[in-house]
Design a protein around this motif. Structure first.
Motif, short mmCIF file in Angstrom:
data_model
loop_
_atom_site.label_atom_id
_atom_site.label_comp_id
_atom_site.label_asym_id
_atom_site.label_seq_id
_atom_site.Cartn_x
_atom_site.Cartn_y
_atom_site.Cartn_z
N PHE A 106 2.82 -3.72 -10.21
CA PHE A 106 1.84 -4.21 -10.95
C PHE A 106 0.22 -4.36 -10.74
CE2 PHE A 106 5.86 -5.84 -12.23
CZ PHE A 106 6.16 -5.17 -13.27
N THR A 107 0.27 -4.46 -9.52
CA THR A 107 -1.11 -4.61 -8.80
C THR A 107 -1.76 -3.79 -7.85
OG1 THR A 107 -0.48 -6.21 -7.25
CG2 THR A 107 -1.10 -7.11 -9.53
N ASP A 108 -0.57 -3.07 -7.03
CA ASP A 108 -0.66 -2.16 -6.14
C ASP A 108 -1.05 -2.85 -4.69
OD1 ASP A 108 0.01 0.02 -7.38
OD2 ASP A 108 -2.22 0.59 -7.85
N ARG A 109 -1.01 -4.24 -4.84
CA ARG A 109 -0.95 -5.13 -3.48
C ARG A 109 0.03 -4.86 -2.68
NH1 ARG A 109 0.44 -11.05 -2.54
NH2 ARG A 109 -0.58 -11.29 -0.39
N ILE A 110 -0.27 -4.76 -1.22
CA ILE A 110 0.61 -4.17 -0.14
C ILE A 110 0.49 -5.31 0.85
CG2 ILE A 110 0.91 -2.44 1.76
CD1 ILE A 110 -0.05 -0.47 -0.20
N VAL A 111 1.72 -5.93 1.51
CA VAL A 111 1.83 -6.39 2.55
C VAL A 111 2.69 -5.84 3.44
CG1 VAL A 111 1.23 -8.72 1.26
CG2 VAL A 111 3.61 -8.08 1.73
N LEU A 112 2.58 -6.06 4.84
CA LEU A 112 3.34 -5.60 6.01
C LEU A 112 4.45 -6.56 5.97
CD1 LEU A 112 4.32 -3.92 8.54
CD2 LEU A 112 2.52 -5.26 9.73
N ALA A 113 5.72 -5.94 5.48
CA ALA A 113 7.19 -6.79 5.60
C ALA A 113 7.66 -6.86 6.99
CB ALA A 113 7.79 -6.30 4.64
N GLY A 114 7.64 -5.93 7.82
CA GLY A 114 8.39 -6.20 9.03
C GLY A 114 8.44 -4.63 9.70
N SER A 115 9.22 -4.41 10.82
CA SER A 115 9.42 -3.23 11.32
C SER A 115 10.94 -2.97 11.66
CB SER A 115 8.44 -3.13 12.76
OG SER A 115 9.16 -4.10 13.58
N VAL A 116 11.26 -1.72 11.74
CA VAL A 116 12.64 -1.15 11.94
C VAL A 116 12.55 -0.09 12.99
CG1 VAL A 116 13.48 -1.87 9.75
CG2 VAL A 116 12.55 0.49 10.00
N PHE A 117 13.55 0.07 13.41
CA PHE A 117 13.80 1.40 14.41
C PHE A 117 14.84 2.41 13.89
CE2 PHE A 117 13.43 -2.58 17.15
CZ PHE A 117 12.07 -2.45 17.76
N GLU A 118 14.70 3.45 14.87
CA GLU A 118 15.78 4.63 14.43
C GLU A 118 16.95 4.24 14.53
OE1 GLU A 118 14.54 7.70 17.09
OE2 GLU A 118 12.35 7.89 16.31
N SER A 119 17.88 4.85 13.49
CA SER A 119 19.19 4.58 13.55
C SER A 119 20.18 5.65 14.06
CB SER A 119 19.53 4.60 11.77
OG SER A 119 18.79 3.95 11.02
#
Length: 268
Positions: free
Chosen positions: A220-233
């Motif tokens: 609705f606002t296009d606001r973005i936050v960094l939620a975390g990181s992941v690795f290859e599966s």
């Protein structure tokens, strides 16, 4: 092997996570009033999304043809999964809604740069609104472990390749309207870290890094936050998100993924 579309539906972890976030962000009351939508910064990465292994990490198709073909098949399935997620998301938002994927990617890049600089320069308050609470807690813990006499500087030298969208996950709210969209991007970069320790010469370290970072987006606002990181599966696992079993496991997942500077562990 055909995979039913139902296996690509919204992850059940999203529903458990929504209940958890709502409970954490609002006090219990006796009246049945509409429960407010939790902020996107309250949500981390609650499951292990499938991230295709780089071709350079795979054995030769001549020596392991089945593994190589499965990796190609998984990429096709992931593409289908993303299409289903986008379909659910757009349908929930209404016919006139158009997701701005280009803007989101550019904002994600800016957030990536801002967060790395803020952490390196020990200016965490300046990036508080750019990260989830799980990322912020992990960065705080790492900052406290740094010697007070050590100073750092970080610079993005260049992108080795164009940032790529890897996966899309739509998180529904109780009213059926999306709470957020979580997108995993692949950032293949060249970065420079400058470290100055008391009584020692300045050390400059330039290296290539491939990172998979998950960003929460408020549609609705296009606001973005960094939620975390992941690795290859591993190629052997399925494409659908590898979900946790309950609230405790979801919390553990979000905390673990929130530490964006953790080291990737060898795959089994």
């Amino acid at each position: 092997m055909f995979v039913a579309a139902s296996s690509f539906a919204r992850p059940s972890a999203a529903r458990l996570l929504l209940n958890f976030a709502r409970h954490a962000s609002s006090a219990a009351g006796r009246s049945k009033k509409p429960i407010p939508r939790p902020g996107i910064e309250r949500i981390g990465v609650p499951f292990d999304p499938y991230v295709p292994m780089r071709m350079s990490r795979l054995p030769s198709p001549l020596t392991a043809p089945k593994l190589y073909l499965k990796s190609i098949w998984n990429r096709l399935l992931l593409f289908a999964y993303n299409q289903v997620q986008v379909y659910y998301f757009k349908k929930s938002m209404g016919k006139k809604y158009k997701p701005n994927f280009l803007k989101w990617k550019n904002e994600a890049i800016e957030t990536f740069v801002r967060v790395n600089k803020g952490f390196a320069e020990k200016k965490l308050p300046s990036i508080r609104t750019n990260v989830s609470e799980y990322v912020y807690s992990a960065l705080e813990a790492r900052t406290k472990r740094m010697p007070p006499t050590t100073t750092m500087g970080w610079e993005l030298v260049k992108f080795n390749s164009v940032p790529k969208l890897i996966s899309v996950h739509s998180f529904p709210h109780e009213d059926g309207v999306p709470l957020l969209v979580q997108i995993v991007y692949k950032f293949d970069t060249k970065q420079q870290l400058v470290v100055k320790k008391a009584g020692q010469d300045v050390q400059k370290n330039v290296r290539d890094l491939t990172e998979y970072l998950a960003f929460n987006i408020d549609p609705f606002t296009d606001r973005i936050v960094l939620a975390g990181s992941v690795f290859e599966s591993p190629v052997s696992r399925g494409v659908a998100p590898k979900e946790a079993g309950g609230k405790e496991e979801i919390m553990a997942q979000m905390k673990a993924h929130g530490d964006i500077y953790r080291i990737e562990q060898p795959q089994e």
